[in-house]
Structure formats: structure tokens, C-alpha cells
Design an enzyme around this catalytic site. Structure first.
Site, PDB file in Angstrom:
ATOM      1  N   MET A   1      68.290 -16.049  40.107  1.00  0.00           N
ATOM      2  CA  MET A   1      69.735 -15.888  39.931  1.00  0.00           C
ATOM      3  C   MET A   1      70.385 -15.163  41.111  1.00  0.00           C
ATOM      4  O   MET A   1      69.723 -14.537  41.925  1.00  0.00           O
ATOM      5  CB  MET A   1      70.037 -15.109  38.648  1.00  0.00           C
ATOM      6  CG  MET A   1      69.622 -15.809  37.377  1.00  0.00           C
ATOM      7  SD  MET A   1      69.939 -14.821  35.897  1.00  0.00           S
ATOM      8  CE  MET A   1      71.733 -14.891  35.791  1.00  0.00           C
ATOM      9  N   HIS A   2      71.705 -15.271  41.179  1.00  0.00           N
ATOM     10  CA  HIS A   2      72.595 -14.431  42.000  1.00  0.00           C
ATOM     11  C   HIS A   2      72.574 -14.684  43.506  1.00  0.00           C
ATOM     12  O   HIS A   2      73.491 -14.298  44.210  1.00  0.00           O
ATOM     13  CB  HIS A   2      72.303 -12.936  41.787  1.00  0.00           C
ATOM     14  CG  HIS A   2      72.211 -12.490  40.370  1.00  0.00           C
ATOM     15  ND1 HIS A   2      73.195 -12.734  39.440  1.00  0.00           N
ATOM     16  CD2 HIS A   2      71.250 -11.802  39.708  1.00  0.00           C
ATOM     17  CE1 HIS A   2      72.829 -12.210  38.274  1.00  0.00           C
ATOM     18  NE2 HIS A   2      71.657 -11.646  38.414  1.00  0.00           N
TER      19      HIS A   2
ATOM     20  N   ASP B   1      67.010 -18.644  35.919  1.00  0.00           N
ATOM     21  CA  ASP B   1      65.625 -18.449  35.482  1.00  0.00           C
ATOM     22  C   ASP B   1      65.525 -17.756  34.134  1.00  0.00           C
ATOM     23  O   ASP B   1      64.674 -18.113  33.305  1.00  0.00           O
ATOM     24  CB  ASP B   1      64.810 -17.703  36.547  1.00  0.00           C
ATOM     25  CG  ASP B   1      65.429 -16.390  37.004  1.00  0.00           C
ATOM     26  OD1 ASP B   1      66.469 -15.966  36.463  1.00  0.00           O
ATOM     27  OD2 ASP B   1      64.865 -15.777  37.938  1.00  0.00           O
TER      28      ASP B   1
END
Length: 499
Positions: free
Chosen positions: A81-82, A240
Site C-alpha cells: 500500500m501507499h 495487500d
């Protein structure tokens, strides 16, 4: 027999799973790639590495496959992520990706609060501004790499870039978009208000889709490189943690997940978009349509254990490294560890805090230290569970996946510290299995993800909490919680001495 592929694009490696209609993993291939860490707190990767290694993994998987490539009906994704990936108007990369575990953006987080205001940010995104999120990274590029910022045509997250290279199509699913700090979680749309306040053109935000949506088929070029059929359907996939929830069957109210990989996550299913945790834990859109989840994060969970092994026992196999921890009593004879070796997120969003061993004694052996590291990671995850419980949630059963589910002693430690039943699944693939389930559902094999989970997921063992250990860990947990408060100032002073 028909098959689907789940691609799990992690921080250190990509793993591809070939799953049949019964939910059995018939093949898996993993390929690793490096981190780029030029300075303390910096963490980047070259997105080309993701694509090249995934291409290699898929080519290897197809070469070993006994069936016809057309039997592989669909492919979907789970991704770290991110991370910020930015492309120019020709869809070419502008720089390396800045990853989720990069902590250079403390200044930009404060800018978000100063300009948007914390209460407004929470009301829209349901999350506080943390260094790991995508928006602070965009603002960092804007401030320190203005020439690059001016060229941004679109941004995306890691698995979205991988999917783009495979299909030529650009999208982002809601579960990953929820971790950018630019999504209105409840309305499921990009926040024009946040974009305008921070002088970010909304056009750089990609089209939004559901995790199970069909977004295209693979290109002829990619089919030739991998051996897959050009007709292979490609589905959006998810973050995820959202995929880990799907792959663990966290698809209805009352279900909770503990996932221990590089980072550690405690995640609990939510039916509505109106729960208020005041930013103490994350609140994201699920990979399941019209669902949500709350989540607490330990930044260095499995990483703390692998770090300790690499520094002090690099010559040992992991089995040898863990040998003997079952003989160490709960509490490691008064040795406590805090897993803050790269900072922390929940419940302490602090990029400066660092880890500690407290209570070292001349009688402690390596096994005591290893068990203390495992207990410290689990104590950190328990802080999120206690936040959930304080909000009124009942958490008495937890599905455990990832590295923490591979060792029986650690599973029992989880049961004792969490004071809950711990369920071990037949498959610990988590995010990769969740990605495969999204593809299976997208291909029409099942009428719902819940129905898919009934076929794909099997429970193999339940670990019950041991009352004597529960009592001891409750006392130790109180001491553990004092360590952050008592070392915060010292770590602030030590910051200037770090390389």
C-alpha cells in the site's frame, strides 16, 4: 480444470500463485528485488524491477504448467500500500517509487494539518496524516522536486503500475485509494476539496474501480513474454491488507485478522462507513464491495525478527534460529522488546521512536532474546486489538496468517497475549490467495466472495489461550506500554546521531 493467478507484489518480493477451481495452490513462484535506501528514513524501489521480476515469475510458472495457457482464465493482484508511482503525459516513470515504509515526510504531514485541518481530514478520509501515506509523498515531491511535480500526469500505487504495464490500462481500486489520504471514504470518490486546498490537480487521480472489476486483458507483448493467453482476464485487485482479509475469510461482521509479514497488521471487518475511531486506527474500504475494515499497523513486525537474525545469527537457518523458544517461559524472564526499529504507526505515529530491549540480564540466552522479540511484536499488535475492544468491538477469535502463523509457539503466544482463539488456515498465502479469489469471483466461478471463501479456505487448527500465560502477559503488557512514553524524549535526542 480452470485456473486463476494471484499476484502478490510485496516489499521485498513478488509471489505468483496458480490456483485451481477447488482453491488449491498448484504452483507458486517468487522473485525478489532490492530496496533503495540512500538516507536514514528513505525507502524507494524501481518500478521496472516489479515488472521485470513479475514477468520472469509468470513465465516460469507458465513453463511449468501442465495445462493449456487458455485454461488460466484470470489474474488479479495484491500490492504493498501507499507507495507513490508517478508518470508523465507519455506514461513514463518520472522517478523511483517512494514506498510505504519511507518516513521522510513528517514536515508534509504537518502541512496537511495546517492547510486542511486534522478534523476535516478525518471527516473525509477517516485517517490521520502519517508519513507512510501517499499524499505526504506527493507534497514532498512538490516541495523538493518541483520540476518533477510539474510533469506529473497521473499517480498510482505499486500494483496499479504493474497492472498498467500488463494491460496498458490505468485504474485504482477503492481499497488502495483509501490509503492515499485523497479518497472520500464514505462517498467513494476523490476529494476535490483536499486536492484544491493543497494545490494538487484532481486530474492526476486515476479512475476508480472495485477490486473485483474487470479492467482489461493482457497485451500481446506481455502474452509473448510470459506464455499466457492474450484472452487472460485482468481484474483490478486490492491493497495487500484488503486482499489478506479476503484470503483469510474476513468477509463478515465479527471477523478479525492478524497478519505478520514485514509489517504487522490487525484488521477487523466493518459493515458501515460511519464508525469513529478518531484516527487511532486506520479505516479503509475493503476489497469486498460496500464493506470496510479497521486496521492497526506495527511497522516492523516480521522485519524486527529478520533484522535480529541477520545481525546476530545470520549463519543459522530460521528453524535453528527459533529453536528453544518454546522452552523459554512467557515473559522471557523479564526481558521486553519494543519493535520500533524503523519508527512506529499504531498507536504511536512516530517516525523518530526507535526500539529497545529492557531488562537484559546476564542469565538471558539467545533464545530469551528471540522470544522477547516475538513477544514485543505481539504486544505491539495487541495495542490495536485493545483499541478495537475499547470501541465496543468483541474480539474473541482471530485468523492468523503470514510469518507469525508458521511457528506453533508464536501462534500460542498470540492466543495468550491477545486473549483470543487463534485460527490457523491450511493456506497461509493471505494476500496472494485473496488476489486469486478476486480473480475467481471476477471470472464468475462464484456468486460472491463469501461463497468463494467457503470453497477456497480450510481451518486446520485452533489455539486456545492458556489462562496462566494470559494473566502474566496482561501484567507485562502494562509495563510494555510504559516503554514508549519513557524513551520518546531520549530517541528525539538521539535522532541527530543517526547516519
Amino acid at each position: 480444470m480452470k485456473y486463476v493467478i494471484g499476484v502478490d507484489l510485496g516489499t521485498s518480493a513478488v509471489k505468483v500463485l496458480l490456483v485451481n477451481q477447488s482453491g488449491h495452490v498448484v504452483q507458486e513462484v517468487s522473485k525478489s528485488y532490492p530496496l533503495i535506501q540512500e538516507k536514514s528514513g528513505y525507502s524507494e524501489q524501481d518500478p521496472n524491477e516489479w515488472f521485470e521480476k513479475t514477468t520472469e515469475a509468470l513465465a516460469e510458472l507458465v513453463a511449468q504448467f501442465n495445462g493449456h495457457p487458455s485454461d488460466i482464465e484470470g489474474i488479479s493482484f495484491s500490492g504493498q500500500m501507499h507507495g507513490l508511482v508517478i508518470l508523465d503525459q507519455n506514461n513514463e516513470l518520472l522517478r523511483n517509487a517512494i514506498l510505504w515504509n519511507d518516513t521522510r515526510t513528517t514536515e508534509q504531514c504537518q502541512q496537511i494539518y495546517d492547510i486542511v485541518a486534522k478534523d476535516k481530514l478525518l471527516s473525509i478520509t477517516k485517517n490521520v496524516a502519517l508519513e507512510g501515506f501517499t499524499l505526504p509523498k506527493i507534497l514532498w515531491v512538490k516541495q523538493y522536486e518541483p520540476d518533477i511535480f510539474q510533469q506529473i500526469h497521473t499517480f498510482m500505487l505499486p500494483k496499479d503500475y504493474l497492472r498498467f504495464r500488463m494491460t496498458g490500462e490505468i485504474h485504482m481500486d477503492y481499497s488502495d485509494a483509501a490509503g492515499t489520504l485523497l479518497l472520500d471514504i464514505a462517498k467513494k470518490e476523490w476529494s476535490k476539496e483536499i486536492c484544491e486546498k493543497l494545490d494538487i490537480h484532481p486530474s492526476i487521480c486515476p479512475p476508480l474501480v472495485e477490486s473485483s472489476d474487470l479492467v482489461g486483458t493482457i497485451t500481446r507483448e506481455f502474452a509473448e513474454k510470459t506464455g499466457l493467453s492474450e484472452k487472460t482476464k485482468v481484474f483490478a485487485g486490492g491493497a495487500d491488507n484488503a486482499c489478506g482479509a479476503i484470503g483469510a475469510g474476513i468477509l463478515s461482521n465479527g471477523k478479525t485478522l492478524c497478519s505478520i509479514g514485514t509489517s504487522g497488521v490487525v484488521l477487523s471487518y466493518e459493515e458501515t462507513n460511519d464508525r469513529d475511531f478518531k484516527g487511532k486506527v486506520h479505516y479503509f474500504n475493503h476489497g469486498k464491495e460496500s464493506a470496510y475494515y479497521t486496521m492497526g499497523v506495527t511497522l516492523a513486525a516480521g522485519y524486527s525478527l529478520s533484522w535480529f537474525k541477520d545481525v546476530f545469527a545470520s549463519y543459522e537457518s530460521f528453524n535453528d534460529f527459533l529453536a528453544g523458544i518454546e522452552n523459554v517461559p512467557a515473559g522471557s524472564n523479564g526481558l521486553l522488546f519494543t519493535p520500533y526499529i524503523v519508527g512506529e504507526r499504531t498507536p504511536h505515529p512516530d517516525s523518530n521512536i526507535r526500539g529497545s530491549f529492557i531488562g537484559m540480564d546476564a542469565k538471558h540466552t539467545k533464545a530469551h532474546f528471540v522470544r522477547a522479540v516475538i513477544e514485543g511484536i505481539t504486544f505491539s499488535l495487541n495495542e490495536s486489538i485493545e483499541i478495537f475492544r475499547a470501541s465496543g468491538k468483541t474480539i474473541d477469535t482471530i485468523v492468523s496468517i503470514g510469518g507469525g502463523a508458521k511457528n506453533e509457539t508464536w501462534l500460542q503466544i498470540q492466543a495468550d497475549i491477545f486473549h483470543a482463539k487463534i485460527i490457523k488456515l491450511a493456506s497461509e498465502q493471505g494476500p496472494g490467495m485473496g488476489a486469486a479469489m478476486l480473480a475467481a469471483y471476477g471470472c464468475g466461478w462464484f456468486d460472491s466472495l463469501d461463497e468463494c471463501a467457503e470453497t477456497f479456505l480450510d481451518q486446520v487448527r485452533v489455539y486456545e489461550p492458556i489462562s496462566e500465560n494470559v494473566t502474566k502477559y496482561k501484567e507485562l503488557f502494562k509495563i510494555y506500554q510504559e516503554i514508549y512514553v519513557n524513551t520518546k524524549n531520549m530517541n528525539e535526542q538521539l535522532k541527530g546521531f543517526r547516519a
